[in-house]
Design a protein around this motif. Structure first.
Motif, mmCIF file in Angstrom:
data_model
loop_
_atom_site.group_PDB
_atom_site.id
_atom_site.type_symbol
_atom_site.label_atom_id
_atom_site.label_comp_id
_atom_site.label_asym_id
_atom_site.label_seq_id
_atom_site.Cartn_x
_atom_site.Cartn_y
_atom_site.Cartn_z
ATOM 1 N N SER A 177 0.822 -1.211 0.000
ATOM 2 C CA SER A 177 0.000 0.000 0.000
ATOM 3 C C SER A 177 0.856 1.261 0.000
ATOM 4 C CB SER A 177 -0.936 -0.013 1.203
ATOM 5 O OG SER A 177 -0.173 -0.119 2.378
ATOM 6 N N TYR A 178 2.174 1.101 0.185
ATOM 7 C CA TYR A 178 3.036 2.287 0.177
ATOM 8 C C TYR A 178 3.747 2.474 -1.163
ATOM 9 C CZ TYR A 178 2.113 2.830 5.062
ATOM 10 O OH TYR A 178 1.475 3.030 6.236
ATOM 11 N N PRO A 184 2.477 3.591 -3.966
ATOM 12 C CA PRO A 184 2.207 4.929 -4.519
ATOM 13 C C PRO A 184 3.130 6.014 -3.979
ATOM 14 C CG PRO A 184 0.155 3.857 -4.004
ATOM 15 C CD PRO A 184 1.227 2.948 -3.520
ATOM 16 N N VAL A 185 3.521 5.894 -2.712
ATOM 17 C CA VAL A 185 4.435 6.886 -2.136
ATOM 18 C C VAL A 185 5.745 6.876 -2.894
ATOM 19 C CG1 VAL A 185 5.675 7.567 -0.069
ATOM 20 C CG2 VAL A 185 3.389 6.621 0.126
ATOM 21 N N VAL A 198 6.213 5.723 -5.959
ATOM 22 C CA VAL A 198 5.984 6.205 -7.328
ATOM 23 C C VAL A 198 6.015 7.732 -7.358
ATOM 24 C CG1 VAL A 198 4.286 6.341 -9.186
ATOM 25 C CG2 VAL A 198 4.676 4.181 -8.025
ATOM 26 N N THR A 201 -2.179 4.744 -10.374
ATOM 27 C CA THR A 201 -1.305 5.377 -9.397
ATOM 28 C C THR A 201 -0.401 6.401 -10.070
ATOM 29 O OG1 THR A 201 -1.262 3.316 -8.195
ATOM 30 C CG2 THR A 201 0.427 4.912 -7.627
ATOM 31 N N LEU A 230 5.084 14.796 -1.362
ATOM 32 C CA LEU A 230 4.615 13.608 -0.642
ATOM 33 C C LEU A 230 3.568 13.969 0.396
ATOM 34 C CD1 LEU A 230 7.709 11.329 -0.084
ATOM 35 C CD2 LEU A 230 5.866 11.084 -1.713
ATOM 36 N N MET A 272 0.057 13.969 -0.687
ATOM 37 C CA MET A 272 -0.483 12.697 -1.118
ATOM 38 C C MET A 272 -1.685 12.235 -0.292
ATOM 39 S SD MET A 272 1.738 9.580 -2.209
ATOM 40 C CE MET A 272 1.070 8.644 -3.554
#
Lengths: 153, 328
Positions: A4-5, A7-8, A10, B17, B99, B102
């Motif tokens: 689930s991390y 995307p961070v 990316v 994404t 970030l 996000m």
């Protein structure tokens, strides 16, 4: 779980690529006429005096140390705050007392910090101006001993 | 057509994404253009000037022109700079800002990444900013940069603690670390700001937010009249632009974070949720700018003493207050 991390990661990579790309673009588009004056560190137009890698007041370091102590303690409060409301009544009461003790200990540390005058910046101004030395800090951290702390020099 | 697009992205989550990441990164680059224009307009009107006027209607394209100008500038790295740190510092500032966007919910479902520890994530990621400032200040081989960087780090770290503690009061009330859940809680139970302990927490957050984004009266890291430009004195061209952009994007973020924590996020009557989010954010940004042109700058020891001797104990006591009122 760690999936689930993704995307961070990316987004971080994309932002880095974007930023580096724009700096490279600017490097390609911009003029390149460096000369000695232009490249010297800026000191309001005067030839730089001495090195910039100077000693600086150790107080800044002290602030960073205090931050680490207090920040770890406050972050520790977060999981407690999240789980508090869902817990059964008996556990809640225990949690409450536990946290009261924890915050009390936090306050003890806080008052110790105040008592040792860890954040008094004007002190050296009142006396004749001098650089803050390591032994000064050691003395501040140990208020009981009036003698100068013996430190290897 | 739209259904087909949605279906396509449902089948390729990684691509989706990526699209979200592109949108978010460009949003983070674009929002400073708007915020800087507003800043200059507000500054102008407060000082009985008109502010930018010539490029575009009411000068709206002035910051775009400025960005283009910075793109065409020479990229100067001063002699004796520590090149590695000097190069990567602006990137770290920018990445940490992007970030933090996000996990920000703009409207129901409009969040790039639904994270159950969003608040902790934001606190952690935004601290990378401090690293970048320290890198920039130290690596520049410039006395102004060094002093500005040190001041910035001391100030940001000191104000981080009361800020984290004031956010903790909200977390305690809502029982969640997810920003979306915090906003949904407020849609159901009314805005957090109406609880007395959270009112105090919001005030502490406001003061700390001013310090975190280096605004007057806490703008010592780049006190123009004494430190030229503080930690980014030696930066030019695009590298400077990234510092500048991430500072203003942070300005936007910190108000949006406050809107989500204290003012119900997208909650509001009549207008669509996304409009409410932006309305709240820009009202708060305006207040920040208003403050900038009102009180004078403080001294570094005053700033640190204020944080440690007033804000930290007040926010701790306020936390106990919140617990006392929140326990049923």
């Amino acid at each position: 779980m760690l999936n689930s991390y993704i995307p961070v990661l990316v987004l971080a990579v994309l932002a880095a690529v974007l930023a580096v790309g724009m700096v490279v673009l600017s490097f390609l588009l911009g003029p390149k006429r460096p000369d000695q004056r232009k490249l010297s560190p800026y000191e309001c137009g005067v030839t730089p005096v001495g090195s910039a890698r100077e000693k600086f007041p150790v107080k800044f370091f002290l602030v960073a140390m205090l931050f680490i102590i207090f920040d770890v303690e406050t972050i520790f409060l977060y999981p407690w705050a999240v789980t508090f409301k869902d817990a059964p009544k008996a556990v809640q009461a225990f949690n409450l007392i536990e946290m009261g003790v924890f915050i009390a200990i936090l306050f003890v540390g806080y008052f110790y910090m105040l008592g040792t005058r860890a954040l008094e910046w004007e002190e050296s101004e009142r006396a004749q101006p001098r650089r803050v030395q390591l032994s000064d800090v050691a003395r501040k951290l140990e208020p009981a001993s009036r003698e100068e702390a013996v430190l290897p020099r | 057509m739209i259904a087909a697009v949605i279906q396509f992205f449902e089948q390729h989550p990684l691509l989706w994404t990526f699209v979200k990441a592109v949108v978010l990164a460009s949003f983070t680059l674009m929002i400073p253009l708007a915020v800087i224009w507003i800043e200059r307009k507000v500054a102008g009107f407060i000082q009985s000037r008109l502010g930018p006027l010539h490029v575009g209607p009411h000068g709206t394209l002035q910051t775009v022109a400025d960005a283009l100008k910075l793109l065409l500038k020479e990229d100067i790295v001063p002699d004796g700079a520590d090149k590695r740190f000097f190069y990567i510092a602006p990137y770290i500032a920018f990445i940490s800002t992007v970030l933090s966007f996000m996990v920000l919910p703009f409207a129901p479902g409009w969040v790039a990444l639904e994270m159950n520890v969003a608040v902790l994530f934001v606190i952690g990621v935004s601290l990378f900013n401090v690293v970048s400032i320290l890198m920039a200040g130290w690596s520049s081989n410039n006395k102004y940069s060094l002093l500005g960087g040190l001041r910035a780090v001391a100030q940001l770290l000191s104000y981080e603690i009361p800020m984290v503690l004031s956010v903790l009061a909200v977390v305690f009330y809502t029982g969640s670390l997810s920003l979306t859940e915090i906003v949904e809680y407020q849609v159901k139970h009314g805005w957090n700001i109406w609880h007395p302990p959270i009112m105090i927490a919001a005030l502490i957050y406001f003061i700390c937010a001013l310090a975190e984004i280096n605004r007057t009266p806490f703008d010592l890291p780049e006190a123009e009249s004494e430190l030229v430009s503080g930690f980014n004195t030696e930066y030019s061209g695009m590298r400077f632009a990234f510092f500048f952009a991430s500072e203003f994007a942070n300005n936007f973020f910190i108000t949006a974070f406050a809107a989500a924590l204290f003012f119900g996020g997208w909650d509001g009557p009549i207008l669509p949720p996304i409009v409410w989010t932006f309305l709240k954010v820009f009202v708060m940004i305006f207040v920040f700018m208003w403050v900038r042109w009102t009180p004078p700058r403080l001294r570094i020891d005053q700033i640190l003493r204020f944080a440690w001797q007033l804000l930290v104990p007040v926010s701790l006591v306020n936390l106990l207050f919140a617990i006392a009122l929140g326990v049923k």
